[in-house]
Design a protein around this motif. Structure first.
Motif, short mmCIF file in Angstrom:
data_model
loop_
_atom_site.label_atom_id
_atom_site.label_comp_id
_atom_site.label_asym_id
_atom_site.label_seq_id
_atom_site.Cartn_x
_atom_site.Cartn_y
_atom_site.Cartn_z
N ARG A 163 17.96 19.78 45.15
CA ARG A 163 17.26 18.08 44.09
C ARG A 163 17.40 18.77 42.77
O ARG A 163 17.01 17.75 41.94
CB ARG A 163 15.57 18.63 44.27
N HIS A 164 17.60 19.28 42.31
CA HIS A 164 17.55 19.28 40.69
C HIS A 164 19.67 19.37 40.71
O HIS A 164 19.72 19.60 39.38
CB HIS A 164 17.55 21.08 40.12
N GLY A 165 20.41 19.28 41.29
CA GLY A 165 22.15 18.98 40.98
C GLY A 165 23.02 20.20 40.46
O GLY A 165 23.61 20.20 39.40
N VAL A 166 22.11 20.94 40.54
CA VAL A 166 22.42 22.78 40.70
C VAL A 166 23.96 23.26 41.31
O VAL A 166 23.31 23.29 43.00
CB VAL A 166 21.59 23.85 40.43
N ASN A 167 24.58 23.80 40.70
CA ASN A 167 25.69 24.39 42.12
C ASN A 167 25.56 25.17 42.43
O ASN A 167 25.02 26.53 40.91
CB ASN A 167 27.28 23.98 41.19
N VAL A 168 25.94 26.16 42.96
CA VAL A 168 26.54 27.50 43.34
C VAL A 168 27.88 28.03 43.77
O VAL A 168 28.76 27.71 44.67
CB VAL A 168 25.60 27.89 44.77
N VAL A 169 28.23 29.33 43.24
CA VAL A 169 29.00 29.37 43.61
C VAL A 169 29.21 31.18 43.13
O VAL A 169 28.05 31.77 42.66
CB VAL A 169 30.33 29.43 41.88
N ARG A 170 30.22 31.92 43.96
CA ARG A 170 30.29 33.31 43.70
C ARG A 170 31.03 34.12 43.09
O ARG A 170 32.13 33.64 43.42
CB ARG A 170 30.41 33.37 44.86
N ARG A 171 31.15 34.73 42.13
CA ARG A 171 32.02 35.46 41.34
C ARG A 171 32.15 36.79 42.31
O ARG A 171 32.02 36.97 43.03
CB ARG A 171 31.17 36.03 39.91
#
Length: 230
Positions: A163-171
Motif C-alpha cells: 500500500r505504501h510502496g515500500v521495498n522489502v530486502v534482506r541484508r
C-alpha cells in the motif's frame, strides 16, 4: 608485540609486550588516558607480567582490577580496555592507519542493489581484492531491510508495504529490521579485514568500528552515542 585499543568514548590504550615460555613478559602500558595515583600504571604492568598468554580478556581484566590500589581513578581507561589492547597485541591486530581506505558515495541506488553491493564488497575485501571500504548509501526509494536470520512473515505486513510502496530486502548481516527512505536516513557500511578487529569480541567490534562516527559527529557539535546490540 604491539597492540592498540581506543576505548569507546574514552582514550587510546597502547600495550607493548613479549611472550616468553607462553607467558607475557616486559609488559608496558601507555596511552593518552588519565590515571591516579601514578603508581597505578606500575601496578597494571606488574599484574600483566607473567600472565599466561592464552588468558582471555575477562581474566586479564580481573588481574588488573585485583592489583589496582583502592584509591585508583581511571579517566578514559578501564581494566577491560587494557585487557583488550593486550589481546590485540597477541593477535597482531592491525590499526585504522595501516590501510589506504576506499570511500564509495554514489548517487541514490535501489534497495536491492544496495544489498548486492554490500555482499560483493564484503567478499572482495575478505579475499584481498579490494582495500578496506567505507560506503555511504543513498536510497532511491523507501525500504524495510530485515536481518539475515529474520522471518519475513513475522517482521513485515505484506499489505502495508504494498500500500505504501515500500521495498522489502534482506541484508547479509544479522540484527533486526530497519526502515530507510530517501533524504531522511544516513546509512553506511564498513568492509574491513578480520585483522582490524582481532582481539575483540563480536560485540566489542561494533563499538570499536562505530567510534569514529561519534567523534566526527561531536566535531560538528552533534551529541550522539553508541547503542549496544540488544
Amino acid at each position: 608485540m604491539h597492540g592498540e585499543y581506543k576505548v569507546p568514548g574514552g582514550k587510546l590504550v597502547v600495550v607493548d609486550l613479549d611472550v616468553e615460555g607462553g607467558a607475557l613478559r616486559n609488559v608496558r602500558v601507555a596511552g593518552d588516558f588519565f590515571l591516579e595515583p601514578d603508581e597505578a600504571i606500575e601496578a597494571i604492568d606488574a599484574a600483566l607480567e607473567g600472565a599466561p598468554a592464552n588468558t582471555d580478556t575477562a581474566g586479564l581484566a580481573a588481574r588488573i582490577e585485583a592489583a589496582l590500589p583502592g584509591s585508583t581513578v581511571m579517566l578514559g581507561l578501564s581494566a577491560e580496555g587494557v585487557a583488550i589492547a593486550v589481546r590485540r597485541a597477541l593477535a597482531q591486530a592491525t590499526e585504522w592507519s595501516d590501510y589506504d581506505w576506499q570511500l564509495i558515495h554514489e548517487a541514490p541506488q535501489s534497495p536491492a542493489l544496495h544489498m548486492a553491493l554490500d555482499e560483493v564488497i564484503t567478499a572482495e575485501v575478505a579475499a584481498g581484492l579490494r582495500p578496506p571500504t567505507l560506503r555511504v548509501w543513498e536510497w532511491d526509494s523507501p525500504a524495510v531491510i530485515i536481518g539475515s536470520f529474520q522471518s519475513l512473515r513475522n517482521e513485515v505486513d505484506p499489505a502495508g508495504v504494498e500500500r505504501h510502496g515500500v521495498n522489502v530486502v534482506r541484508r547479509i548481516s544479522g540484527g533486526g529490521a530497519m526502515f530507510a527512505e530517501p533524504s531522511s536516513t544516513i546509512t553506511y557500511s564498513l568492509a574491513v579485514p578480520q585483522s582490524l578487529v582481532s582481539g575483540l569480541s563480536f560485540a566489542d567490534s561494533y563499538a570499536y568500528l562505530d567510534d569514529w562516527v561519534l567523534e566526527a559527529l561531536a566535531d560538528m557539535g552533534i551529541k550522539a552515542w553508541y547503542q549496544p546490540l540488544n
